[in-house]
Design a protein around this motif. Structure first.
Motif, short mmCIF file in Angstrom:
data_model
loop_
_atom_site.label_atom_id
_atom_site.label_comp_id
_atom_site.label_asym_id
_atom_site.label_seq_id
_atom_site.Cartn_x
_atom_site.Cartn_y
_atom_site.Cartn_z
N UNK A 322 0.83 -1.20 0.00
CA UNK A 322 0.00 0.00 0.00
C UNK A 322 0.87 1.25 0.00
N UNK A 323 0.54 2.18 -0.90
CA UNK A 323 1.24 3.46 -1.08
C UNK A 323 2.65 3.32 -1.64
N UNK A 324 3.07 2.09 -1.92
CA UNK A 324 4.40 1.88 -2.48
C UNK A 324 4.34 1.50 -3.96
N UNK A 325 3.37 0.68 -4.32
CA UNK A 325 3.24 0.20 -5.70
C UNK A 325 1.77 0.24 -6.12
N UNK A 326 1.56 0.24 -7.42
CA UNK A 326 0.19 0.17 -7.93
C UNK A 326 -0.37 -1.22 -7.66
N UNK A 327 -1.60 -1.26 -7.14
CA UNK A 327 -2.24 -2.53 -6.79
C UNK A 327 -3.52 -2.68 -7.60
N UNK A 328 -3.65 -3.81 -8.29
CA UNK A 328 -4.85 -4.11 -9.07
C UNK A 328 -5.45 -5.42 -8.58
N UNK A 329 -6.74 -5.40 -8.31
CA UNK A 329 -7.46 -6.60 -7.88
C UNK A 329 -8.46 -6.96 -8.97
N UNK A 330 -8.45 -8.22 -9.41
CA UNK A 330 -9.33 -8.67 -10.50
C UNK A 330 -10.30 -9.71 -9.95
N UNK A 331 -11.59 -9.50 -10.21
CA UNK A 331 -12.62 -10.45 -9.78
C UNK A 331 -13.47 -10.81 -10.99
N UNK A 332 -12.99 -11.75 -11.79
CA UNK A 332 -13.69 -12.14 -13.00
C UNK A 332 -14.50 -13.41 -12.77
#
Length: 565
Positions: A322-332
């Motif tokens: 958190x706040x260090x790198x881009x975070x993407x969460x995928x719920x397909x």
């Protein structure tokens, strides 16, 4: 790169799963209509075709003028050689009835190479089953005035059909035609049921071909292998897979909650992302690990329920980035994914996560049924979060049309501190109870606390009544001595059972009266206090009487059992 992506999108949408057509304009024999067993000989058709004799002209010189008029028929080359004089001639489209039907500029070009109207002629040809494309075959054999068969999905060497009911009698011939006329096809299957099981893979039947269900394919510069009968894979989502992966950068962190065999996770890992991939299906998990090895990528894989993955593994790992790198969460998992959104509520407390300068981005997929796609999607999301999150929705994107008024949609949400801690939110879906309602709830809780069995009897789960009837039935079927001994006890039991029912009806009557009085007098607390107190006393007394009767019935049953009836 963008131009290539646009072309691939157009290809997937319009061409990939649509059978090819020709401009031959040939009408197949009427005798093949409603054919269910393939008889290739019945497709033989004689046609007359216009031609241009090239004679002494060089093919390379005249082809620029003739190419667009060439006859397009499967397994039939437009440039032919005459067996009599070994000279070449060009088969023309059947729409060219005369030489003058060609454009004037093309006729002028041909004239320079000594080709004029004298070179124009016709020839008779016999077409066979092999000369027709699959779509032409299906238009000829399937019932008229009904929806025909025009598209399919291809996964590796498997063609996957979803035939409508009126086409089921023709499934064998449809499978056989596709098997012969579709390149790289070894198996044709048909879906036989809706996708309703836990692992989201569908039941299928093999119509024809090789029963091998293990497929190999390439997508987004990655190789995939899996058992198509045991996992879920939709080739129509290849562009969406590419779209999401293209939005990622090296060292981004990806959490794939419903990863399947890795259509998002494998390309993301190959791009240099840190990937945490999960799927509940053991088969999907197995092939996910296999595909990671096959593509020589590193990722962390889990075989868990999506909620457990969110509340445990995602929670533990996400806090590191958190706040260090881009975070993407995928719920397909469009049929169910929104039901898992509650797992993100109160994932952390305020002190644990701090301020979010780079909140995680969540892509959740869902189905919408209706014309207002955006409004329906927002409602689905809000219902799960239990408060208005419209300001956190960054984008609502239509992925594909499933059927009439049914769309697959991707909703992109900013997971800010308000969601992850569930603090400082204004509830919009849970109105508070007034004082009268609170008293009703309190009274019900009191009743349940006094005697849980009371609810079972009121709701129709009459286990005690059934037990009483069974005992009385036993009394009626034993010896005379036992019957005489048990008769007074069973009579007492019947009276208790009748009194039980009377008490239940009386309690129910009081509860209804209590509810009506609360509704009429809920405007002021003073007006409701006396009726509430009186009814509480009445109901409590009846509940206590009911409990005593239940205890008496239990003692009587024990007494009957001691008689060894």
């Amino acid at each position: 790169m963008k131009i290539f992506s646009i072309f691939r999108w157009y290809f997937n949408l319009h061409l990939k799963n649509t059978m090819p057509t020709t401009n031959s304009g040939v009408n197949l024999p009427k005798c093949v209509r409603n054919m269910t067993i393939l008889d290739k000989s019945k497709f033989d058709t004689d046609i007359t075709v216009p031609i241009i004799h090239l004679r002494q002209a060089h093919v390379s010189d005249v082809m620029p003028y003739l190419k667009k008029y060439g006859l397009r028929i499967r397994h039939l080359k437009p440039l032919q050689t005459c067996t009599d004089n070994n000279q070449k001639y060009m088969l023309l489209n059947r729409n060219i009835q005369t030489y003058s039907a060609m454009d004037e500029c093309d006729r002028e070009g041909l004239k320079k190479h000594s080709i004029t109207e004298e070179n124009f002629d016709t020839v008779n040809l016999r077409l066979t089953y092999d000369n027709f494309h699959a779509d032409e075959i299906f238009r000829a054999i399937l019932p008229e005035n009904q929806d025909g068969f025009s598209s399919f999905s291809q996964v590796g060497h498997i063609i996957h059909l979803n035939l409508r009911e009126h086409l089921l009698p023709f499934k064998s011939i449809i499978g056989e035609v596709l098997l012969e006329k579709t390149p790289r096809t070894r198996t044709v299957v048909n879906k036989v049921d809706m996708i309703e099981n836990t692992y989201r893979n569908f039941q299928m039947e093999i119509i024809c071909g090789d029963p091998d269900m293990t497929v190999q394919l390439k997508e987004n510069r990655c190789q995939f292998e899996f058992d198509f009968s045991q996992v879920y894979w939709n080739p129509r989502l290849s562009t969406e897979h590419e779209r999401i992966v293209d939005s990622l950068s090296k060292d981004d962190v990806v959490f794939d909650v419903f990863a399947g065999v890795g259509p998002f996770s494998i390309p993301a890992a190959k791009k240099g992302c840190i990937v945490y991939a999960n799927d509940l299906n053991p088969e999907s998990y197995k092939w996910l690990l296999h595909n990671a090895r096959k593509n020589k990528v590193n990722l962390s894989a889990y075989n868990k329920d999506g909620r457990d993955f969110i509340r445990e593994d995602l929670k533990d790992q996400l806090i590191k980035y958190v706040n260090k790198q881009n975070i993407t969460i995928i719920m397909n998992l469009p049929a169910l994914a929104v039901e898992f959104l509650g797992g993100f509520l109160k994932l952390y407390d305020g002190n644990e996560i701090g301020d979010l300068h780079k909140p995680p981005i969540l892509h959740v997929y869902c189905f919408t049924k209706g014309e207002d796609v955006t409004g329906i999607a927002k409602k689905l999301i809000t219902e799960q979060f239990k408060f208005d999150v419209e300001d956190k929705i960054l984008n609502i994107f239509r992925v594909r049309t499933v059927s009439n008024f049914k769309e697959m949609v991707r909703v992109t949400i900013k997971l800010d501190k308000e969601i992850l801690t569930n603090e400082n939110v204004k509830r919009s879906c849970s109105p508070s109870l007034d004082n009268a309602s609170k008293k009703s709830v309190y009274l019900i809780v009191v009743i349940l606390h006094l005697k849980p069995n009371f609810l079972q009897v009121v709701m129709g789960k009459k286990n005690k009544t059934k037990q009483i009837k069974n005992v009385i039935k036993v009394v009626g079927g034993r010896s005379g001595k036992s019957k005489n001994k048990a008769k007074p006890v069973s009579g007492h039991l019947k009276r208790i059972n009748f009194q039980n029912k009377s008490k239940i009806l009386e309690i129910d009557k009081h509860l209804v009266e209590f509810h009506d009085r609360l509704q009429k007098n809920s405007s002021t607390e003073a007006k409701t206090s006396e009726p509430v107190k009186k009814l509480e006393e009445d109901i409590s007394k009846n509940v206590e009487d009911f409990v005593n009767l239940e205890r008496a019935s239990e003692e009587t049953i024990v007494e009957l059992e001691d008689m060894q009836l």
